[in-house]
Design an enzyme around this catalytic site. Sequence first.
Site, PDB file in Angstrom:
ATOM      1  N   THR A 187       0.818  -1.210   0.000  1.00  0.00           N
ATOM      2  CA  THR A 187       0.000   0.000   0.000  1.00  0.00           C
ATOM      3  C   THR A 187       0.857   1.267   0.000  1.00  0.00           C
ATOM      4  OG1 THR A 187      -0.140   0.064   2.423  1.00  0.00           O
ATOM      5  CG2 THR A 187      -1.841  -1.190   1.265  1.00  0.00           C
ATOM      6  N   ASP A 188       0.201   2.358  -0.325  1.00  0.00           N
ATOM      7  CA  ASP A 188       0.877   3.654  -0.290  1.00  0.00           C
ATOM      8  C   ASP A 188       0.608   4.323   1.057  1.00  0.00           C
ATOM      9  OD1 ASP A 188      -1.727   4.654  -0.438  1.00  0.00           O
ATOM     10  OD2 ASP A 188      -1.564   5.197  -2.550  1.00  0.00           O
ATOM     11  N   GLN A 189       0.976   5.561   1.167  1.00  0.00           N
ATOM     12  CA  GLN A 189       0.838   6.282   2.428  1.00  0.00           C
ATOM     13  C   GLN A 189      -0.624   6.419   2.854  1.00  0.00           C
ATOM     14  OE1 GLN A 189       2.586  10.175   2.340  1.00  0.00           O
ATOM     15  NE2 GLN A 189       3.073  10.142   4.506  1.00  0.00           N
TER      16      GLN A 189
ATOM     17  N   VAL B 162      -3.866   2.606   0.569  1.00  0.00           N
ATOM     18  CA  VAL B 162      -4.477   2.084  -0.654  1.00  0.00           C
ATOM     19  C   VAL B 162      -3.413   1.304  -1.413  1.00  0.00           C
ATOM     20  CG1 VAL B 162      -5.484   2.767  -2.880  1.00  0.00           C
ATOM     21  CG2 VAL B 162      -6.128   3.987  -0.787  1.00  0.00           C
TER      22      VAL B 162
END
Length: 138
Positions: free
Chosen positions: A15-17, A20
Amino acid sequence: MQIAEKTIEVRYAETDQMGVVYHANYLVWMELGRTQLIEDLGFRYADIEKEGILSPVIDLNVSYKSPVRYGEKAFIKTWVEEYDGLRITYAYEIYNGHNQLAITGQSKHVCVKQENFRPISIRKMFPDWHDAYEKAKK
């Protein structure tokens, strides 16, 4: 038409920050779905690679619909969209933990000789795979 199904637990590293799933990770999941379909058909990529045959991607299309988030499970559906004895187009749908469509995609592949990347006919070199793809395609 045969549809393979695979479930993935979304890992934090995917996931990203914002929590997501990072967009490129869907490509990895598509590969997992494709591998599952091939196994469901009774074959393994590793077996054709031992024969000196590779299956590179020659075209890729992904459309993002809704996010998959950390802590959810992702559900991958994969099938053979098109097959002509030389090229294979796999289609994918990935759903998030709320059963919402997250992505649709397609990847087109051709089998080539490892030493020179010249295309080969699956129909001629791997008749069992050819028959299975013919039966499995949409």
